[in-house]
Enzyme design. Structure first.
Site, PDB file in Angstrom:
ATOM      1  N   HIS A  54      35.735  35.090  44.617  1.00  0.00           N
ATOM      2  CA  HIS A  54      35.110  34.031  43.478  1.00  0.00           C
ATOM      3  C   HIS A  54      36.276  33.523  43.265  1.00  0.00           C
ATOM      4  O   HIS A  54      37.470  33.801  43.035  1.00  0.00           O
ATOM      5  CB  HIS A  54      33.494  34.591  42.232  1.00  0.00           C
ATOM      6  CG  HIS A  54      35.050  35.992  42.561  1.00  0.00           C
ATOM      7  ND1 HIS A  54      35.283  37.280  42.861  1.00  0.00           N
ATOM      8  CD2 HIS A  54      34.960  37.054  40.582  1.00  0.00           C
ATOM      9  CE1 HIS A  54      35.514  37.907  42.225  1.00  0.00           C
ATOM     10  NE2 HIS A  54      35.779  37.248  41.332  1.00  0.00           N
ATOM     11  N   HIS A  56      37.570  34.147  40.025  1.00  0.00           N
ATOM     12  CA  HIS A  56      38.019  34.730  38.658  1.00  0.00           C
ATOM     13  C   HIS A  56      39.834  34.846  38.928  1.00  0.00           C
ATOM     14  O   HIS A  56      39.781  35.171  40.102  1.00  0.00           O
ATOM     15  CB  HIS A  56      37.845  35.906  39.415  1.00  0.00           C
ATOM     16  CG  HIS A  56      36.272  36.004  37.872  1.00  0.00           C
ATOM     17  ND1 HIS A  56      35.565  37.274  37.600  1.00  0.00           N
ATOM     18  CD2 HIS A  56      35.857  35.004  36.842  1.00  0.00           C
ATOM     19  CE1 HIS A  56      34.431  36.498  37.398  1.00  0.00           C
ATOM     20  NE2 HIS A  56      34.985  35.562  36.923  1.00  0.00           N
ATOM     21  N   ASP A  58      41.661  36.943  39.076  1.00  0.00           N
ATOM     22  CA  ASP A  58      42.655  38.315  39.768  1.00  0.00           C
ATOM     23  C   ASP A  58      42.306  38.609  41.066  1.00  0.00           C
ATOM     24  O   ASP A  58      42.508  39.177  42.073  1.00  0.00           O
ATOM     25  CB  ASP A  58      42.510  39.482  38.671  1.00  0.00           C
ATOM     26  CG  ASP A  58      40.600  39.531  39.320  1.00  0.00           C
ATOM     27  OD1 ASP A  58      39.977  38.914  38.598  1.00  0.00           O
ATOM     28  OD2 ASP A  58      40.272  40.878  39.402  1.00  0.00           O
ATOM     29  N   HIS A  59      41.674  37.146  41.555  1.00  0.00           N
ATOM     30  CA  HIS A  59      41.420  37.489  42.735  1.00  0.00           C
ATOM     31  C   HIS A  59      41.597  36.074  44.068  1.00  0.00           C
ATOM     32  O   HIS A  59      41.157  35.696  44.822  1.00  0.00           O
ATOM     33  CB  HIS A  59      39.592  37.021  43.547  1.00  0.00           C
ATOM     34  CG  HIS A  59      39.028  38.750  43.136  1.00  0.00           C
ATOM     35  ND1 HIS A  59      38.668  39.259  43.193  1.00  0.00           N
ATOM     36  CD2 HIS A  59      38.911  38.882  41.897  1.00  0.00           C
ATOM     37  CE1 HIS A  59      38.384  40.912  42.769  1.00  0.00           C
ATOM     38  NE2 HIS A  59      37.908  40.132  41.437  1.00  0.00           N
ATOM     39  N   HIS A 113      27.683  37.813  39.984  1.00  0.00           N
ATOM     40  CA  HIS A 113      28.941  38.637  38.524  1.00  0.00           C
ATOM     41  C   HIS A 113      29.537  36.941  38.844  1.00  0.00           C
ATOM     42  O   HIS A 113      29.756  37.132  37.092  1.00  0.00           O
ATOM     43  CB  HIS A 113      29.996  38.654  39.609  1.00  0.00           C
ATOM     44  CG  HIS A 113      30.844  38.841  39.755  1.00  0.00           C
ATOM     45  ND1 HIS A 113      31.232  39.945  37.890  1.00  0.00           N
ATOM     46  CD2 HIS A 113      32.764  38.245  39.240  1.00  0.00           C
ATOM     47  CE1 HIS A 113      33.012  39.786  37.963  1.00  0.00           C
ATOM     48  NE2 HIS A 113      33.651  38.865  38.598  1.00  0.00           N
ATOM     49  N   ASP A 130      33.762  41.013  43.566  1.00  0.00           N
ATOM     50  CA  ASP A 130      33.375  41.433  42.374  1.00  0.00           C
ATOM     51  C   ASP A 130      31.415  41.973  42.885  1.00  0.00           C
ATOM     52  O   ASP A 130      31.299  41.700  41.292  1.00  0.00           O
ATOM     53  CB  ASP A 130      34.085  40.893  41.299  1.00  0.00           C
ATOM     54  CG  ASP A 130      35.171  40.932  40.797  1.00  0.00           C
ATOM     55  OD1 ASP A 130      35.734  41.556  41.913  1.00  0.00           O
ATOM     56  OD2 ASP A 130      35.688  40.835  40.305  1.00  0.00           O
ATOM     57  N   HIS A 169      37.584  45.845  43.807  1.00  0.00           N
ATOM     58  CA  HIS A 169      38.181  46.933  42.824  1.00  0.00           C
ATOM     59  C   HIS A 169      38.081  48.626  43.451  1.00  0.00           C
ATOM     60  O   HIS A 169      36.518  48.699  43.929  1.00  0.00           O
ATOM     61  CB  HIS A 169      37.822  46.291  41.092  1.00  0.00           C
ATOM     62  CG  HIS A 169      38.073  44.877  41.066  1.00  0.00           C
ATOM     63  ND1 HIS A 169      39.076  45.090  40.035  1.00  0.00           N
ATOM     64  CD2 HIS A 169      37.159  44.004  40.835  1.00  0.00           C
ATOM     65  CE1 HIS A 169      39.182  43.879  39.308  1.00  0.00           C
ATOM     66  NE2 HIS A 169      38.056  42.523  39.927  1.00  0.00           N
TER      67      HIS A 169
HETATM   68 FE    FE Z   1      37.865  41.196  39.742  1.00  0.00          FE
HETATM   69 ZN    ZN Z   2      35.550  38.647  39.003  1.00  0.00          ZN
END
Ligand code: FE
Ligand code: ZN
Length: 256
Positions: A54, A56, A58-59, A113, A130, A169
């Protein structure tokens, strides 16, 4: 398929995947470039592609640097995330099968999410980003409880029970504290929490889980549990449909 877990940022996981003997690996969720490059170097393999679950940050933070180091590799992500995943070159749709570096995955659109969340299923494993965590699920930033219920309890729940679950995570210990809170009579939660505590004491990751374990311990996959329904009853107003229960459990966890 060999899977190497690469801890990134504070508690993210990237995964290095490799077909037996292949000179090139595939990365799921390039959270950051440096640890991915170190893992590739350690195994003596090149990078052949990136699967993004996805959009986001942090990915996908490592996507551009990795593509600049390995020009021409494909970056897969949902067609819905077009323009939001850096360096994305392949727009996948629900049910599509992709092949990369000797590995084959079915792309499952699993909104909740985010609206464009994708789970990649293949070789007895599913990479859930996530959407599904061990003992929990992602917050509903873009989707609805109904979407997340379909994603977890219709689509992912239909995969073989022994499917290994690789999630985005390391939240397992705190997720299981909430699971025990909403379903204190669930012995599988108690047992798993003990196993997880032992792993974390040694600094080891809690991946992978399995779908069977998640169905036994994850409150978001247990929306028919009488104990869970009773725990969130005041949020339900008598509606015990699975999507209503999932929404109530999500709201309870957001406040936990
Ligand atoms: Fe994440
Ligand atoms: Zn995420």
């Amino acid at each position: 398929m060999e899977v190497t877990v690469i801890p990134c940022l504070k508690d993210n996981y990237a995964y290095l995947l490799r077909a037996p003997g292949s000179p090139r690996a595939v990365i799921v969720d390039a959270s950051e470039a440096a640890p991915v490059l170190a893992a590739l170097q350690k195994l003596g393999v090149a990078l052949g592609g990136i699967l993004s679950t996805h959009h986001h940050v942090d990915h996908v933070l490592g996507n551009e640097e990795l593509v600049s180091r390995y020009p021409g590799i494909d970056v897969f992500g949902s067609a819905h995330d077009r323009g939001r995943i850096p360096a994305q070159s392949r727009m996948v749709v629900d049910g599509e099968t992709i092949s990369v570096e000797g590995l084959t995955f079915r792309c499952l659109l699993v909104p909740g999410h985010t609206l464009g969340a994708v789970a990649y299923f293949g070789h007895g494993a599913v990479f859930t980003g996530d959407t599904l965590f061990a003992g929990g699920c992602g917050r509903l930033f873009e989707g609805t409880p109904g979407m997340m219920n379909d994603s977890l309890n219709v689509k992912l729940a239909a995969l073989p029970p022994d499917t290994r679950v690789y999630f985005g995570h390391e939240y397992t210990a705190s997720n299981l504290r909430f699971a025990a809170h909403v379903e204190p009579g669930n012995a599988a939660v108690t047992a798993k929490a003990a196993r997880v505590a032992a792993l974390r004491e040694k600094g080891e990751p809690t991946v992978p889980s399995t779908l069977a374990e998640e169905r036994a311990t994850n409150p978001f996959m247990r929306c028919d549990s009488a104990e869970i329904i009773a725990h969130v009853a005041e949020r339900l107003a008598g509606n015990h449909a699975p999507d209503a229960v999932l929404g109530a459990v999500r709201a309870a966890k957001d406040a936990f």
